[in-house]
Design an enzyme around this catalytic site. Structure first.
Site, mmCIF file in Angstrom:
data_model
loop_
_atom_site.group_PDB
_atom_site.id
_atom_site.type_symbol
_atom_site.label_atom_id
_atom_site.label_comp_id
_atom_site.label_asym_id
_atom_site.label_seq_id
_atom_site.Cartn_x
_atom_site.Cartn_y
_atom_site.Cartn_z
ATOM 1 N N ASP A 205 37.603 -49.885 -7.492
ATOM 2 C CA ASP A 205 36.149 -49.927 -7.321
ATOM 3 C C ASP A 205 35.566 -51.252 -7.800
ATOM 4 O O ASP A 205 34.496 -51.669 -7.355
ATOM 5 C CB ASP A 205 35.494 -48.751 -8.035
ATOM 6 C CG ASP A 205 35.829 -47.450 -7.317
ATOM 7 O OD1 ASP A 205 36.930 -46.920 -7.538
ATOM 8 O OD2 ASP A 205 35.020 -47.003 -6.487
ATOM 9 N N ASN B 14 38.949 -48.078 -11.457
ATOM 10 C CA ASN B 14 39.214 -47.183 -10.340
ATOM 11 C C ASN B 14 38.984 -45.754 -10.846
ATOM 12 O O ASN B 14 38.695 -45.532 -12.022
ATOM 13 C CB ASN B 14 40.657 -47.386 -9.830
ATOM 14 C CG ASN B 14 40.922 -46.645 -8.526
ATOM 15 O OD1 ASN B 14 40.122 -46.720 -7.584
ATOM 16 N ND2 ASN B 14 42.025 -45.927 -8.448
ATOM 17 N N LYS B 15 39.102 -44.790 -9.953
ATOM 18 C CA LYS B 15 38.841 -43.372 -10.270
ATOM 19 C C LYS B 15 39.458 -42.959 -11.601
ATOM 20 O O LYS B 15 40.587 -43.328 -11.907
ATOM 21 C CB LYS B 15 39.420 -42.526 -9.126
ATOM 22 C CG LYS B 15 39.360 -41.033 -9.316
ATOM 23 C CD LYS B 15 37.974 -40.508 -9.572
ATOM 24 C CE LYS B 15 37.003 -40.877 -8.469
ATOM 25 N NZ LYS B 15 35.589 -40.631 -8.873
ATOM 26 N N GLN C 217 39.032 -35.346 -4.638
ATOM 27 C CA GLN C 217 39.177 -36.193 -3.455
ATOM 28 C C GLN C 217 40.620 -36.254 -2.957
ATOM 29 O O GLN C 217 40.863 -36.433 -1.763
ATOM 30 C CB GLN C 217 38.703 -37.632 -3.754
ATOM 31 C CG GLN C 217 37.203 -37.776 -3.974
ATOM 32 C CD GLN C 217 36.836 -37.671 -5.427
ATOM 33 O OE1 GLN C 217 37.561 -37.078 -6.233
ATOM 34 N NE2 GLN C 217 35.696 -38.228 -5.799
ATOM 35 N N ARG D 281 31.616 -41.912 0.090
ATOM 36 C CA ARG D 281 32.235 -42.386 -1.149
ATOM 37 C C ARG D 281 33.399 -43.322 -0.786
ATOM 38 O O ARG D 281 33.806 -43.404 0.366
ATOM 39 C CB ARG D 281 32.716 -41.226 -2.011
ATOM 40 C CG ARG D 281 33.564 -40.244 -1.222
ATOM 41 C CD ARG D 281 34.596 -39.589 -2.041
ATOM 42 N NE ARG D 281 35.588 -40.558 -2.474
ATOM 43 C CZ ARG D 281 36.548 -41.059 -1.684
ATOM 44 N NH1 ARG D 281 36.642 -40.723 -0.409
ATOM 45 N NH2 ARG D 281 37.415 -41.935 -2.147
ATOM 46 N N GLY D 282 33.923 -43.997 -1.830
ATOM 47 C CA GLY D 282 34.940 -45.013 -1.607
ATOM 48 C C GLY D 282 34.234 -46.355 -1.619
ATOM 49 O O GLY D 282 33.268 -46.562 -0.879
ATOM 50 N N ALA D 283 34.708 -47.262 -2.473
ATOM 51 C CA ALA D 283 33.967 -48.497 -2.708
ATOM 52 C C ALA D 283 33.630 -49.263 -1.419
ATOM 53 O O ALA D 283 32.463 -49.628 -1.197
ATOM 54 C CB ALA D 283 34.745 -49.389 -3.692
#
Lengths: 348, 348
Positions: free
Chosen positions: B233, B243-244, B192, B45-47
């Site tokens: 993201d 973003n998140k 996260q 995960r993580g763009a």
């Protein structure tokens, strides 16, 4: 109607809220020590419910002291009151209830200490029931037709020993046909929203949407929210509101989206002895409430952890305060002072 | 430095982020199907990390197709690219990576499809490593001495296949002696922050405080926060930032407290093809991420559940965007356009 606190068969019956929604268990408490533990460990929670449970806790202390001399009994009961006062620091209803019980104790005759205290606790409980009934009706009047309402934590029947404050108003408005949907935040760390508010709303048939606390801004922006209604644990004389951690952030988001932000609470939640919210003691709870989830460790170790149970929302973010005596708006200091004085005259 | 994505021994090695911090396990993936599953299930995960993993996933597809005719192979690889593109909708780095691999495929000779695609994936990975190194240094320059920094979710080394974006900048600033403390939000529903950001910061020796998402307002008000740094993201041409989930609420709170709000992201996160954040597809994930934990139900049943994985922060709340090519401020449309054109000239 589910009651979380009842005096029954000469004992204090408490719905263990920490086990909901998975288990609906009532504990029968017969000592003040058990009552103090239940409050500290949040098996009973919600500012008004804590107050009522503490009042009955004093009755339990009176029963435990039976057989002693009047002086010994009064000393033991005062010690029990002091002990109950240390269980949780923020909700002022606890201290309001204990003050009333202390006054009742001082006025009681040696022969009828227990019955005098029980009568006072039952009266206090009845007043809280009446208050939440009036709050529900007053709060519902502010809800527009077809409303989507957001609430945080749990200010429902089980939090108040009666009809609920914020959730009481929401359910009353739903019965009037005004509510389209309620958005309930899960309310970390102890998930009172996911566990208790969803449970109460679904039991009442209210269309409910559960979100994490982090989704409030997105939901206001994308779905639209017509108003926020939350409860309170203590309200200062200037209208600053202490309530469950996260309330302040929701108030700021409501302000940014022009959403009315209402606080519903009995007048016993208002503490005219303090001028503003900076003076409200904020309870810090165990780190493990944050570092575990449903009993399982979730966080990486090695960091500090904060766990304030409450935050303070400045009065400028509060659209109205809904009490059993009416609906107040800013400036709160004069509105609250006038209401307190009127009540003083009525009683006197 | 922990790498979450590596090409090693002719296979894709992935750190399974869903098991952190309790287990540090690397999976060896040898098929594009395994790569697609790992992205969809957020084991990677993580763009930026998703982009790099997807690029290597295309290489795996090329290897799987070996033995077929050139035409059959190219069709199979294009199908694999299409499949990888369906794994997650919001992070634009995924599509940027797949576009590059698609172009490289079109330009490759029949005899060296696999080696050509591997070279492109390795180049893309190297560029992302260089980008996050420059972002870390650029971001650190914005951090004041003795700073308390708040971050949300995880934009660290493991999210980026290299140095990290937001967390890269924070750790770089810490090594320069500028950071007093980092506040990490736990980041529901998948935690996260609690699992990954705390783990990375503690591994680096950074004094870290974990909070729930609902504590941000209280912490800004009571402790003071000098700046917020988060990742992204996808960033639209006008500077709106996906973003998140929860990022938008933090941005509004930062604004209310006059706290600078910085977004750190490689230029590959910027999507000049869309004019604003309303056009960014927001991924909706499974309800059970919210209603269960570790397989155990935590919420009462019977309600709807929302689980948007991202939100959009309007550009007006973004103080600066930190990229490998420099630090941008409003008006973002002209700043981002100028930067995109300059890069075009450099490449051309």
């Amino acid at each position: 109607m589910k009651y979380s606190v009842e005096w029954k068969d000469n004992a204090l019956q408490l719905l263990d809220q920490s086990r909901l929604p998975h288990e609906e268990r009532y504990d029968v408490l017969s000592t003040v020590s058990e009552a103090a533990d239940a409050i500290r460990e949040m098996r009973v929670r919600g500012a008004p419910a804590i107050g009522v449970a503490a009042a009955y806790g004093v009755v339990l202390a009176a029963r435990e002291s039976e057989g002693g001399t009047s002086e010994v009994r009064k000393a033991a009961i005062m010690a029990a009151i002091d002990r109950l006062a240390t269980t949780r620091p923020t909700a002022v209803n606890l201290f309001a209830a204990l003050n009333r019980m202390s006054t009742a104790l001082a006025r009681s005759e040696p022969a009828d200490i227990t019955s005098r205290l029980l009568a006072e606790a039952l009266l206090f409980h009845d007043e809280e029931k009446e208050a939440t009934s009036a709050i529900s009706s007053n709060g519902a009047s502010l809800v527009p037709e077809g409303a989507t309402i957001l609430t945080h934590c749990n200010a429902g029947a089980i939090a108040t020993a009666a009809h609920g404050t914020a959730l009481g108003a929401i359910i009353h408005a739903y019965r009037l046909g005004k509510v389209k949907r309620v958005i309930a935040t899960e309310t970390r760390p102890l998930l009172q929203g996911a566990r208790l508010t969803v449970w109460e709303l679904v039991n009442e048939g209210v269309p409910t949407t559960l979100i994490t606390d982090s989704m409030v801004g997105h939901v206001m922006h994308m779905m639209g929210v017509d108003c926020v209604i939350v409860g309170a644990d203590r309200i200062a004389a200037n209208g600053d509101v202490a309530n469950k951690i996260g309330t302040y952030g929701i108030a700021v988001l409501a302000h940014a989206h022009n959403v009315p932000f209402y606080v519903a609470a009995p007048f016993s939640t208002i503490d005219m002895s303090i001028s503003d919210g900076q003076q409200i003691a904020i309870e810090q709870r165990r780190e493990t409430e944050v570092t575990t989830f449903g009993g399982q460790p979730v966080a990486s170790g090695g960091s500090d952890v904060l766990n304030p149970s409450f935050d303070v929302t400045p009065n400028s973010y509060v659209t109205s305060i809904i009490t059993e005596r009416g609906i107040l708006s800013a400036p709160y200091l004069s509105a609250l002072s006038a209401m307190a004085k009127n009540q003083g005259r009525k009683r006197g």
